[in-house]
Design a protein around this motif. Structure first.
Motif, PDB file in Angstrom:
ATOM      1  N   GLY A 187      60.993   5.775  97.667  1.00 59.47           N
ATOM      2  CA  GLY A 187      62.174   5.840  96.816  1.00 59.47           C
ATOM      3  C   GLY A 187      61.812   5.961  95.351  1.00 59.47           C
ATOM      4  O   GLY A 187      62.434   6.724  94.590  1.00 59.47           O
ATOM      5  N   HIS A 188      60.806   5.229  94.910  1.00 55.74           N
ATOM      6  CA  HIS A 188      60.389   5.279  93.503  1.00 55.74           C
ATOM      7  C   HIS A 188      59.795   6.646  93.156  1.00 55.74           C
ATOM      8  O   HIS A 188      60.015   7.169  92.054  1.00 55.74           O
ATOM      9  CB  HIS A 188      59.373   4.172  93.213  1.00 55.74           C
ATOM     10  N   GLU A 189      59.041   7.235  94.085  1.00 53.17           N
ATOM     11  CA  GLU A 189      58.484   8.569  93.840  1.00 53.17           C
ATOM     12  C   GLU A 189      59.588   9.618  93.735  1.00 53.17           C
ATOM     13  O   GLU A 189      59.544  10.505  92.875  1.00 53.17           O
ATOM     14  CB  GLU A 189      57.505   8.937  94.963  1.00 53.17           C
ATOM     15  N   LEU A 190      60.582   9.514  94.607  1.00 54.60           N
ATOM     16  CA  LEU A 190      61.692  10.456  94.558  1.00 54.60           C
ATOM     17  C   LEU A 190      62.460  10.325  93.245  1.00 54.60           C
ATOM     18  O   LEU A 190      62.835  11.331  92.626  1.00 54.60           O
ATOM     19  CB  LEU A 190      62.628  10.223  95.742  1.00 54.60           C
ATOM     20  N   ALA A 191      62.691   9.092  92.811  1.00 59.94           N
ATOM     21  CA  ALA A 191      63.391   8.872  91.544  1.00 59.94           C
ATOM     22  C   ALA A 191      62.610   9.464  90.378  1.00 59.94           C
ATOM     23  O   ALA A 191      63.183  10.101  89.479  1.00 59.94           O
ATOM     24  CB  ALA A 191      63.624   7.381  91.335  1.00 59.94           C
ATOM     25  N   ALA A 192      61.288   9.279  90.381  1.00 58.65           N
ATOM     26  CA  ALA A 192      60.453   9.811  89.303  1.00 58.65           C
ATOM     27  C   ALA A 192      60.454  11.340  89.318  1.00 58.65           C
ATOM     28  O   ALA A 192      60.492  11.985  88.264  1.00 58.65           O
ATOM     29  CB  ALA A 192      59.029   9.283  89.442  1.00 58.65           C
ATOM     30  N   LEU A 193      60.433  11.927  90.514  1.00 58.56           N
ATOM     31  CA  LEU A 193      60.463  13.389  90.628  1.00 58.56           C
ATOM     32  C   LEU A 193      61.767  13.945  90.073  1.00 58.56           C
ATOM     33  O   LEU A 193      61.773  14.926  89.311  1.00 58.56           O
ATOM     34  CB  LEU A 193      60.292  13.780  92.095  1.00 58.56           C
ATOM     35  N   LEU A 194      62.892  13.322  90.441  1.00 53.42           N
ATOM     36  CA  LEU A 194      64.187  13.792  89.961  1.00 53.42           C
ATOM     37  C   LEU A 194      64.285  13.686  88.440  1.00 53.42           C
ATOM     38  O   LEU A 194      64.786  14.595  87.775  1.00 53.42           O
ATOM     39  CB  LEU A 194      65.308  12.983  90.609  1.00 53.42           C
ATOM     40  N   SER A 221      68.892  16.785  84.263  1.00 54.85           N
ATOM     41  CA  SER A 221      70.268  17.090  83.869  1.00 54.85           C
ATOM     42  C   SER A 221      71.297  16.755  84.933  1.00 54.85           C
ATOM     43  O   SER A 221      72.504  16.743  84.649  1.00 54.85           O
ATOM     44  CB  SER A 221      70.393  18.573  83.500  1.00 54.85           C
ATOM     45  N   ILE A 222      70.873  16.486  86.171  1.00 54.45           N
ATOM     46  CA  ILE A 222      71.864  16.284  87.227  1.00 54.45           C
ATOM     47  C   ILE A 222      72.511  14.905  87.167  1.00 54.45           C
ATOM     48  O   ILE A 222      73.550  14.680  87.768  1.00 54.45           O
ATOM     49  CB  ILE A 222      71.249  16.501  88.627  1.00 54.45           C
ATOM     50  N   GLY A 223      71.898  13.958  86.460  1.00 61.77           N
ATOM     51  CA  GLY A 223      72.515  12.657  86.258  1.00 61.77           C
ATOM     52  C   GLY A 223      72.704  11.843  87.518  1.00 61.77           C
ATOM     53  O   GLY A 223      73.729  11.186  87.688  1.00 61.77           O
ATOM     54  N   VAL A 224      71.755  11.882  88.430  1.00 61.70           N
ATOM     55  CA  VAL A 224      71.835  11.115  89.671  1.00 61.70           C
ATOM     56  C   VAL A 224      70.708  10.103  89.717  1.00 61.70           C
ATOM     57  O   VAL A 224      69.551  10.441  89.474  1.00 61.70           O
ATOM     58  CB  VAL A 224      71.755  12.037  90.905  1.00 61.70           C
ATOM     59  N   LYS A 225      71.046   8.894  90.020  1.00 60.60           N
ATOM     60  CA  LYS A 225      70.042   7.840  90.190  1.00 60.60           C
ATOM     61  C   LYS A 225      70.133   7.320  91.618  1.00 60.60           C
ATOM     62  O   LYS A 225      71.220   7.118  92.144  1.00 60.60           O
ATOM     63  CB  LYS A 225      70.281   6.711  89.195  1.00 60.60           C
ATOM     64  N   ILE A 226      69.005   7.085  92.218  1.00 59.90           N
ATOM     65  CA  ILE A 226      68.968   6.609  93.593  1.00 59.90           C
ATOM     66  C   ILE A 226      69.501   5.180  93.667  1.00 59.90           C
ATOM     67  O   ILE A 226      69.244   4.353  92.800  1.00 59.90           O
ATOM     68  CB  ILE A 226      67.536   6.669  94.143  1.00 59.90           C
ATOM     69  N   SER A 227      70.237   4.904  94.729  1.00 68.63           N
ATOM     70  CA  SER A 227      70.749   3.552  94.935  1.00 68.63           C
ATOM     71  C   SER A 227      69.589   2.576  95.111  1.00 68.63           C
ATOM     72  O   SER A 227      68.473   2.971  95.465  1.00 68.63           O
ATOM     73  CB  SER A 227      71.649   3.520  96.172  1.00 68.63           C
ATOM     74  N   GLU A 228      69.859   1.308  94.887  1.00 70.47           N
ATOM     75  CA  GLU A 228      68.818   0.285  95.004  1.00 70.47           C
ATOM     76  C   GLU A 228      68.230   0.249  96.416  1.00 70.47           C
ATOM     77  O   GLU A 228      67.039   0.012  96.598  1.00 70.47           O
ATOM     78  CB  GLU A 228      69.389  -1.084  94.632  1.00 70.47           C
ATOM     79  N   GLN A 229      69.073   0.516  97.415  1.00 71.23           N
ATOM     80  CA  GLN A 229      68.599   0.487  98.803  1.00 71.23           C
ATOM     81  C   GLN A 229      67.563   1.578  99.044  1.00 71.23           C
ATOM     82  O   GLN A 229      66.506   1.336  99.629  1.00 71.23           O
ATOM     83  CB  GLN A 229      69.779   0.662  99.756  1.00 71.23           C
TER      84      GLN A 229
END
Length: 237
Positions: free
Chosen positions: A73-80, A86-94
Motif C-alpha cells: 500500500g505504501h509503495e502504491l501511494a508513493a507511485l501515485l 494531479s489526480i488527488g487520490v489518497k489510498i485509504s488507511e486499510q
C-alpha cells in the motif's frame, strides 16, 4: 492530496462490462486519455503509460489493487504521488497498510529484474515488483501488464532493465526468457536440447505474441454481446 478511498478511482459495476469499464476508467483517470490515445513518444510519457496500464489491468482482476499490482500500500501511494500527483487520490488507511504476500516465484523474478536495473529512480524497483507479480498471470506478459503490444514490453525492459533485455538476442518470449535466465544464473539447465531449432517446445519459447490487449479484447466482447439479438424460443414441453 485529499482523502479518498482508492477502489480504484471508479466503483465496481455489476454488469457484464464492469471489468473493461473499470480498466479504461482507471487508465483515463491516471493518464487523462483512453489507452489507445496515449502519446508515448517521450520516455516520461512512456513511463506514465506503462504504470497506468499495469494499474488499469490490475484493477480489472478484482481483489486488493496493491496485491494485483505487486506493490505494498505504501509503495502504491508513493507511485501515485510521484507520477500522478494531479489526480488527488489518497489510498485509504486499510489499503495503505496492505503488504504483499509474495511467493518464491514472484520473488525470484523480481530479484532477477532488480539486479539488471538500468535507471536510477524508484520506478525501476516498482516495475520489477509489478512485472514479477503480473508474470504469474496466464496470458502473454505484455497483455498481463495491460500494454497495447509486445513492442511496448520490449521498450519497457530495454529502458529500465537494459542488461537483461540485451541478453534476449533471439527474441524469446519474455516470460520464458525470465525463467531461462533464472536457471542459467543458478547453473541449471532448463532445456532438453542444445539447439533451439531442434526442440519440440520451440513455439512455446519463440512463438508469435500478437493479438489485442486485454482491455481491447474485453471491450470488443462487451460490444458484441450488446449487439447480439435476443431470440425467444418456445420449447416444447
Amino acid at each position: 492530496m485529499p482523502e479518498a478511498n482508492f477502489q480504484p478511482f471508479v466503483a465496481a459495476c455489476a454488469d457484464a462490462g464492469s471489468k473493461v469499464q473499470r480498466g479504461i476508467a482507471t487508465y483515463r483517470a491516471l493518464n487523462g486519455v483512453p489507452p489507445d490515445e496515449a502519446d508515448i513518444a517521450s520516455d516520461s510519457n512512456f513511463d506514465c503509460h506503462v504504470l497506468a496500464s499495469i494499474l488499469a489491468v490490475a484493477s480489472m482482476d478484482g481483489g486488493p489493487l496493491p496485491e494485483r499490482a505487486g506493490l505494498s500500500g505504501h509503495e502504491l501511494a508513493a507511485l501515485l504521488e510521484r507520477y500522478f500527483p494531479s489526480i488527488g487520490v489518497k489510498i485509504s488507511e486499510q489499503l495503505l497498510a496492505f503488504k504483499c504476500d509474495e511467493n518464491d516465484e514472484i520473488a525470484m523474478v523480481r530479484d532477477l529484474l532488480l539486479k539488471q536495473r538500468s535507471t536510477e529512480e524508484r520506478i525501476g524497483g516498482w516495475l520489477a515488483a509489478m512485472i514479477a507479480r503480473r508474470a504469474i498471470e496466464p496470458d502473454h506478459l505484455w497483455k498481463d501488464l495491460g500494454l497495447r503490444n509486445r513492442g511496448e514490453l520490449s521498450r519497457l525492459l530495454s529502458r529500465h532493465f537494459a542488461p537483461l533485455a540485451a541478453r534476449n538476442n533471439n527474441n524469446m518470449r519474455w516470460k520464458r526468457f525470465f525463467y531461462r535466465s533464472l536457471c542459467e544464473d543458478e547453473g541449471l539447465v532448463m532445456c532438453t536440447t542444445p539447439v533451439c531449432t531442434q526442440c519440440n517446445d520451440f513455439n512455446l519459447c519463440f512463438g508469435e505474441e500478437s493479438g489485442e490487449s486485454r482491455m481491447a479484447e474485453r471491450r470488443r466482447d462487451v460490444l458484441l454481446q450488446a449487439a447480439r439479438p435476443v431470440i425467444s424460443v418456445d420449447w416444447p414441453i
